[in-house]
Design an enzyme around this catalytic site. Sequence first.
Site, mmCIF file in Angstrom:
data_model
loop_
_atom_site.group_PDB
_atom_site.id
_atom_site.type_symbol
_atom_site.label_atom_id
_atom_site.label_comp_id
_atom_site.label_asym_id
_atom_site.label_seq_id
_atom_site.Cartn_x
_atom_site.Cartn_y
_atom_site.Cartn_z
ATOM 1 N N SER A 144 1.230 -51.483 24.791
ATOM 2 C CA SER A 144 -0.232 -51.495 24.706
ATOM 3 C C SER A 144 -0.675 -50.946 23.365
ATOM 4 O O SER A 144 -0.026 -50.058 22.795
ATOM 5 C CB SER A 144 -0.839 -50.645 25.820
ATOM 6 O OG SER A 144 -2.237 -50.498 25.634
ATOM 7 N N TYR A 157 -2.018 -42.937 30.170
ATOM 8 C CA TYR A 157 -1.633 -44.334 29.929
ATOM 9 C C TYR A 157 -1.105 -44.512 28.513
ATOM 10 O O TYR A 157 -0.055 -45.122 28.296
ATOM 11 C CB TYR A 157 -2.843 -45.239 30.164
ATOM 12 C CG TYR A 157 -2.591 -46.701 29.867
ATOM 13 C CD1 TYR A 157 -1.872 -47.499 30.749
ATOM 14 C CD2 TYR A 157 -3.087 -47.296 28.709
ATOM 15 C CE1 TYR A 157 -1.645 -48.830 30.483
ATOM 16 C CE2 TYR A 157 -2.872 -48.624 28.430
ATOM 17 C CZ TYR A 157 -2.158 -49.397 29.325
ATOM 18 O OH TYR A 157 -1.930 -50.726 29.052
#
Length: 266
Positions: A144, A157
């Site tokens: 990501s 995250y």
Amino acid sequence: MDRLKGKVAIVTGSTSGIGVGIAKAFASEGAKVVVCGRREAKGQAVVESITEAGGEACYHFMDITVPESIESLFEDTKEKYGKIDILVNNAANVGLKDGRVDELTLEMWDSIFQSDIRGTFYAIKCVLPYMKENQGGSIINIGSMASCGGDLGSTAYACAKAGVDMLTKSTALQYGKDNIRCNCVRPGLIVTPENEAHVPQVLKDIFLNNIMVNRYGYPEDIASMCVYLASDESEYFTGQVVTVDGGLNAHVSTVGEFKEMKSRTW
């Protein structure tokens, strides 16, 4: 359209979003694709879409947080197809708003790390014996852009995805001698049928003002990179973290604001 002909590919988390795009792209290039995730009805729908287009695919239940589920995925795939050539670790818990450091509980932190880095680690660990037996393979981790820099939120995250970046490099280094390659693809803002209605327009505008190619990303953009990394065309390409974001992270952070001012001072 046979860049993956004869190869067997597992795409975790391929019942929706980016995973669906990857699974369909692999099948269109001749791979036998194992679609897996927790939602059987959606998984079967992806399989039907692939087979109707002339490809070959099957569905297998998998929960990335349950080790036994991961183990059975590889065991059953080997039994069905005889080998495993490609693994795409796409399944993850998207906790983009998990919070700041002082807001996070240990339970929140552990939950995100369990799916986003622990699950990816264990899937790699489990597939290695099969790829060694097969004398090679390609592992593709989906990371990501959250791991590119600090943010006001999404702390757990981002940290988990940063771990995926380093896990990619370590795997590539340790198993390159076995002809096993490992790379990571970091998507930018990807608009999918599932998330499009939930992404605020103000957020889309901020991203679009900083994306060089003047459009949002789509699952097919990530899938195209994954096809290359899965194919023999990339046999000299390993240990890399590739950001596919339309150029979002390729410039200084003030570009969007300067563009609005019609200034070239950046």
